[in-house]
Design an enzyme around this catalytic site. Sequence first.
Site, PDB file in Angstrom:
ATOM      1  N   HIS A 270      33.373 -23.317  33.180  1.00  0.00           N
ATOM      2  CA  HIS A 270      33.367 -22.710  31.839  1.00  0.00           C
ATOM      3  C   HIS A 270      34.474 -21.653  31.805  1.00  0.00           C
ATOM      4  CE1 HIS A 270      31.373 -19.461  33.937  1.00  0.00           C
ATOM      5  NE2 HIS A 270      30.366 -20.263  34.281  1.00  0.00           N
TER       6      HIS A 270
ATOM      7  N   GLY B  89      34.475 -18.575  32.145  1.00  0.00           N
ATOM      8  CA  GLY B  89      34.432 -17.562  33.206  1.00  0.00           C
ATOM      9  C   GLY B  89      35.247 -18.013  34.409  1.00  0.00           C
ATOM     10  N   HIS B  90      34.998 -19.244  34.842  1.00  0.00           N
ATOM     11  CA  HIS B  90      35.776 -19.794  35.964  1.00  0.00           C
ATOM     12  C   HIS B  90      37.270 -19.839  35.598  1.00  0.00           C
ATOM     13  CE1 HIS B  90      31.807 -22.044  36.573  1.00  0.00           C
ATOM     14  NE2 HIS B  90      31.928 -21.376  37.689  1.00  0.00           N
TER      15      HIS B  90
ATOM     16  N   GLN C 171      23.123 -22.428  50.277  1.00  0.00           N
ATOM     17  CA  GLN C 171      22.896 -21.172  49.561  1.00  0.00           C
ATOM     18  C   GLN C 171      21.769 -21.260  48.538  1.00  0.00           C
ATOM     19  OE1 GLN C 171      26.993 -21.177  47.898  1.00  0.00           O
ATOM     20  NE2 GLN C 171      26.041 -20.292  46.075  1.00  0.00           N
TER      21      GLN C 171
ATOM     22  N   GLY D  99      34.190 -13.431  40.585  1.00  0.00           N
ATOM     23  CA  GLY D  99      33.731 -12.893  39.300  1.00  0.00           C
ATOM     24  C   GLY D  99      32.747 -11.740  39.490  1.00  0.00           C
TER      25      GLY D  99
ATOM     26  N   GLN E 132      27.334 -10.544  45.188  1.00  0.00           N
ATOM     27  CA  GLN E 132      28.093 -11.527  45.973  1.00  0.00           C
ATOM     28  C   GLN E 132      29.477 -10.981  46.333  1.00  0.00           C
ATOM     29  OE1 GLN E 132      28.082 -15.989  45.372  1.00  0.00           O
ATOM     30  NE2 GLN E 132      29.836 -15.459  44.112  1.00  0.00           N
TER      31      GLN E 132
ATOM     32  N   SER F 281      27.515 -19.035  32.304  1.00  0.00           N
ATOM     33  CA  SER F 281      26.990 -19.462  33.593  1.00  0.00           C
ATOM     34  C   SER F 281      26.769 -20.963  33.522  1.00  0.00           C
ATOM     35  CB  SER F 281      25.646 -18.760  33.856  1.00  0.00           C
ATOM     36  OG  SER F 281      24.945 -19.444  34.876  1.00  0.00           O
ATOM     37  N   SER F 282      27.038 -21.646  34.624  1.00  0.00           N
ATOM     38  CA  SER F 282      26.809 -23.097  34.649  1.00  0.00           C
ATOM     39  C   SER F 282      25.342 -23.398  34.349  1.00  0.00           C
ATOM     40  CB  SER F 282      27.181 -23.655  36.014  1.00  0.00           C
ATOM     41  OG  SER F 282      28.484 -23.256  36.360  1.00  0.00           O
TER      42      SER F 282
HETATM   43  P1  AMP Z   1      29.895 -20.379  40.536  1.00  0.00           P
HETATM   44  O1  AMP Z   1      30.522 -21.686  40.165  1.00  0.00           O
HETATM   45  O2  AMP Z   1      28.762 -19.987  39.656  1.00  0.00           O
HETATM   46  O3  AMP Z   1      29.604 -20.267  42.005  1.00  0.00           O
HETATM   47  O4  AMP Z   1      31.012 -19.276  40.257  1.00  0.00           O
HETATM   48  C1  AMP Z   1      32.296 -19.352  40.816  1.00  0.00           C
HETATM   49  C2  AMP Z   1      33.030 -18.053  40.549  1.00  0.00           C
HETATM   50  O5  AMP Z   1      33.107 -17.843  39.129  1.00  0.00           O
HETATM   51  C3  AMP Z   1      32.293 -16.847  41.143  1.00  0.00           C
HETATM   52  O6  AMP Z   1      33.256 -15.936  41.655  1.00  0.00           O
HETATM   53  C4  AMP Z   1      31.590 -16.278  39.932  1.00  0.00           C
HETATM   54  O7  AMP Z   1      31.312 -14.897  40.040  1.00  0.00           O
HETATM   55  C5  AMP Z   1      32.595 -16.566  38.834  1.00  0.00           C
HETATM   56  N1  AMP Z   1      31.936 -16.561  37.525  1.00  0.00           N
HETATM   57  C6  AMP Z   1      30.790 -17.204  37.187  1.00  0.00           C
HETATM   58  N2  AMP Z   1      30.454 -16.922  35.903  1.00  0.00           N
HETATM   59  C7  AMP Z   1      31.397 -16.076  35.430  1.00  0.00           C
HETATM   60  C8  AMP Z   1      31.618 -15.425  34.169  1.00  0.00           C
HETATM   61  N3  AMP Z   1      30.780 -15.567  33.142  1.00  0.00           N
HETATM   62  N4  AMP Z   1      32.710 -14.635  34.036  1.00  0.00           N
HETATM   63  C9  AMP Z   1      33.579 -14.476  35.077  1.00  0.00           C
HETATM   64  N5  AMP Z   1      33.438 -15.061  36.288  1.00  0.00           N
HETATM   65  C10 AMP Z   1      32.361 -15.851  36.460  1.00  0.00           C
END
Ligand code: AMP
Length: 284
Positions: free
Chosen positions: A34, A36-37, A61, A149, A155, A189-190
């Site tokens: 999304h 955020g990524h 995890q 993020g 984390q 968030s996913s």
């Molecule tokens: P994930 O795929 O949830 O493991 O997240 C991968 C990376 O994307 C991690 O560093 C997260 O902190 C970051 N991340 C997830 N959601 C967001 C968001 N809404 N805004 C910014 N970074 C994000």
Amino acid sequence: MYIFKTKNELQAHLQSIRNTKETIGFVPTMGALHAGHLSLIAQSKSNCNLTICSIFVNPTQFNDPKDFENYPSTIDADISLLQQHACDILFLPSVSEMYPNGFQENKSYELGELESLWEGAHRPGHFQGVCQVVDKLLNLVQPHVLFLGEKDFQQVAVLKKMISQSTELRNIQVLTGKTIREKDGLAMSSRNMRLSPEERQQATAIFKGFKELEKQWKNGQINAEALTQPFSETLFQNNFHKIDYIACVNPDSLQAQETIQLPSVVIVAAFIGNVRLIDNFSLQ
Ligand code: AMP
């Protein structure tokens, strides 16, 4: 964009690039990408010459097997988003590629209090699993910069600690990106994909709770319990059925503050339906 599914292919490719002294930026993810990524990909693109993203849903995890089974996967859409955002390399390994000897021989990490606080307390083994996979990925990619993020606040602290304790990884710089939110404030968030339309609407109570808490604090309330109690009530009124924690913490030590003293971050983890959402908000 190159897509590599094996460590050997990725390493062979990186070997030729490393000689050209490129700055490598790395964005590890679990996919279902999304904005955020993508903001982290953009940050890497502006700081580094070469951007590598990994997509790997890491079994070690997940403390809850159902959460692992139900973790969303949208790999075709992810690939096209990464292509649109000019990511250079996607690493897309299988579980056996990452854990060829199974999960038995995994390393364990000295994380101190970070493991018993907040996420650590509510998700036993979670941060060990995060360290196991990120350690493997970083040793493989050997990036100059790791992008994480702030959405996953604890984390970031855990991974900085893991990196600082490793002689191989110590020189990697960690840069963090702001939490990207939907228009109504819900942190992207996913796992949001797993919310029903009604839950999706109700989930905005988290951001409303942050804003209300911030307002009360700006009005002079500095007692943390007096600030977080109404926040919990707002969540329960909006269909959240379990709150793991809501607390005001010092962002460096992650220790709870009884009275707010800047810097202070409000952290929350709560369940709506089957979905556990986490978020945080910095008081300023
Ligand atoms: P994930 O795929 O949830 O493991 O997240 C991968 C990376 O994307 C991690 O560093 C997260 O902190 C970051 N991340 C997830 N959601 C967001 C968001 N809404 N805004 C910014 N970074 C994000």
